[in-house]
Design a protein around this motif. Structure first.
Motif, PDB file in Angstrom:
ATOM      1  N   PHE A  98       2.792   0.099  -8.844  1.00 13.47           N
ATOM      2  CA  PHE A  98       2.884  -1.149  -8.054  1.00 13.47           C
ATOM      3  C   PHE A  98       1.613  -2.163  -8.011  1.00 13.47           C
ATOM      4  N   ASN A  99       0.683  -1.442  -8.647  1.00 12.43           N
ATOM      5  CA  ASN A  99      -0.739  -2.134  -8.872  1.00 12.43           C
ATOM      6  C   ASN A  99      -1.249  -2.342  -7.232  1.00 12.43           C
ATOM      7  N   VAL A 100      -1.304  -1.397  -6.471  1.00 12.36           N
ATOM      8  CA  VAL A 100      -1.697  -1.350  -5.048  1.00 12.36           C
ATOM      9  C   VAL A 100      -2.508  -0.068  -4.547  1.00 12.36           C
ATOM     10  N   PRO A 101      -3.172  -0.189  -3.785  1.00 10.77           N
ATOM     11  CA  PRO A 101      -3.997   0.862  -3.218  1.00 10.77           C
ATOM     12  C   PRO A 101      -3.280   2.075  -2.705  1.00 10.77           C
ATOM     13  N   VAL A 102      -3.728   3.246  -2.744  1.00  5.70           N
ATOM     14  CA  VAL A 102      -3.349   4.505  -2.420  1.00  5.70           C
ATOM     15  C   VAL A 102      -4.068   4.959  -1.154  1.00  5.70           C
ATOM     16  N   VAL A 103      -3.622   5.436   0.047  1.00  6.45           N
ATOM     17  CA  VAL A 103      -4.529   5.951   1.033  1.00  6.45           C
ATOM     18  C   VAL A 103      -3.806   7.328   1.386  1.00  6.45           C
ATOM     19  N   PHE A 104      -4.623   8.480   1.486  1.00  2.94           N
ATOM     20  CA  PHE A 104      -4.056   9.513   1.932  1.00  2.94           C
ATOM     21  C   PHE A 104      -4.704  10.099   3.118  1.00  2.94           C
ATOM     22  N   ALA A 105      -3.927  10.474   4.096  1.00  2.89           N
ATOM     23  CA  ALA A 105      -4.202  11.173   5.365  1.00  2.89           C
ATOM     24  C   ALA A 105      -4.969  12.106   4.957  1.00  2.89           C
TER      25      ALA A 105
ATOM     26  N   LYS B 205       1.042  -1.180   0.124  1.00  2.00           N
ATOM     27  CA  LYS B 205       0.051  -0.159  -0.054  1.00  2.00           C
ATOM     28  C   LYS B 205       0.823   1.317   0.032  1.00  2.00           C
ATOM     29  N   ILE B 206       0.228   2.180  -0.715  1.00  4.76           N
ATOM     30  CA  ILE B 206       0.805   3.449  -0.715  1.00  4.76           C
ATOM     31  C   ILE B 206       0.263   4.411   0.228  1.00  4.76           C
ATOM     32  N   LEU B 207       1.142   5.422   1.138  1.00  5.38           N
ATOM     33  CA  LEU B 207       0.336   6.169   2.161  1.00  5.38           C
ATOM     34  C   LEU B 207       1.054   7.582   2.088  1.00  5.38           C
ATOM     35  N   THR B 208       0.090   8.739   1.616  1.00  3.19           N
ATOM     36  CA  THR B 208       0.477   9.855   1.657  1.00  3.19           C
ATOM     37  C   THR B 208      -0.429  10.989   2.511  1.00  3.19           C
ATOM     38  N   VAL B 209      -0.225  11.993   2.343  1.00  5.99           N
ATOM     39  CA  VAL B 209      -1.005  13.193   2.976  1.00  5.99           C
ATOM     40  C   VAL B 209      -1.606  14.124   1.867  1.00  5.99           C
ATOM     41  N   GLU B 210      -2.849  14.694   2.181  1.00  5.70           N
ATOM     42  CA  GLU B 210      -3.527  15.400   1.196  1.00  5.70           C
ATOM     43  C   GLU B 210      -2.625  16.877   1.260  1.00  5.70           C
ATOM     44  N   THR B 211      -2.814  17.659   0.300  1.00  9.25           N
ATOM     45  CA  THR B 211      -3.140  17.572  -0.999  1.00  9.25           C
ATOM     46  C   THR B 211      -1.969  17.059  -2.026  1.00  9.25           C
TER      47      THR B 211
END
Ligand code: 5GP
Length: 191
Positions: free
Chosen positions: A72-79, A53-59
């Motif tokens: 990577f074909n994985v989901p992306v989650v943003f804080a 999974k990828i994790l980032t922060v908006e924006t």
């Protein structure tokens, strides 16, 4: 990443001697080809590691996180950024000091989107004092995830964020590291 450095030299603007404004291709208007190339570059650098999974922060991190997650074909989650401090059991929260705005804010991620033992790659646009990334690491730790590494588009090498992450033993890949702003000239660290 040479094409990124050339673009920074061409279109980046130094403000107040310590802020790099890259609104014309990264932070406000986005160059999609460059964004996709950045995603590919992060993929190449981390492809031998485990990334669930990828994790980032908006924006500003979202575009580059999505381009990386696509490879990577994985989901992306943003804080999400919060102002309130009220605690809900449904989210992980962390407090961050904003470098550009000089204020504190809360970031949060729904517990639904991070699971224990997931391997997380953190992506963000800038690394300065490391506060934003440390907040994301804090959230990943609360969720009992493993941190595979941190990918940064532009690191300001003259601030402490990079050193803090390396001291924590975290793998850090920055695509362009600025050594200094010398007389309003951008000097990159040699690769
Ligand atoms: P840190 O939390 O590492 O101190 O700062 C990282 C965050 O501050 C980034 O996500 C970015 O939004 C912002 N930031 C820090 N320095 C700069 C800069 O020189 N230019 C821009 N455009 N944003 C910056």
């Amino acid at each position: 990443m040479e094409s990124l450095k050339q673009r920074i030299l061409k279109d980046g603007v130094i403000i107040d001697g310590n802020i790099l404004k890259v609104d014309s291709f990264l932070n406000h208007q986005i160059d999609p080809r460059l964004a996709f190339d950045i995603g590919k570059e992060f993929y190449n650098r981390f492809k031998n590691a485990r990334v669930d999974k990828i994790l980032t922060v908006e924006t500003s991190g979202i575009a580059f996180a999505v381009c990386t997650g696509y490879n990577f074909n994985v989901p992306v989650v943003f804080a999400k950024k919060y102002n309130g401090l009220n605690m809900s059991p449904e989210v992980y929260r962390s407090k961050i000091r904003s470098y550009t705005k000089q204020t504190d804010y809360i970031i949060s991620v729904s517990k639904e989107y991070l699971s224990s033992n997931e391997n997380i790659l953190i992506i963000d646009d800038f690394l300065a004092n490391g506060q934003a990334v440390l907040g994301l690491i804090d959230i990943a730790n609360q969720a009992k995830c493993n941190i595979t590494g941190v990918g940064i588009v532009i690191e300001k090498g003259f601030q402490q964020g990079g050193q803090i992450l390396r001291n924590l033993g975290i793998r850090l890949e920055s695509l362009a590291v600025i050594e200094s702003f010398n007389n309003n000239k951008i000097i990159f660290r040699e690769d």
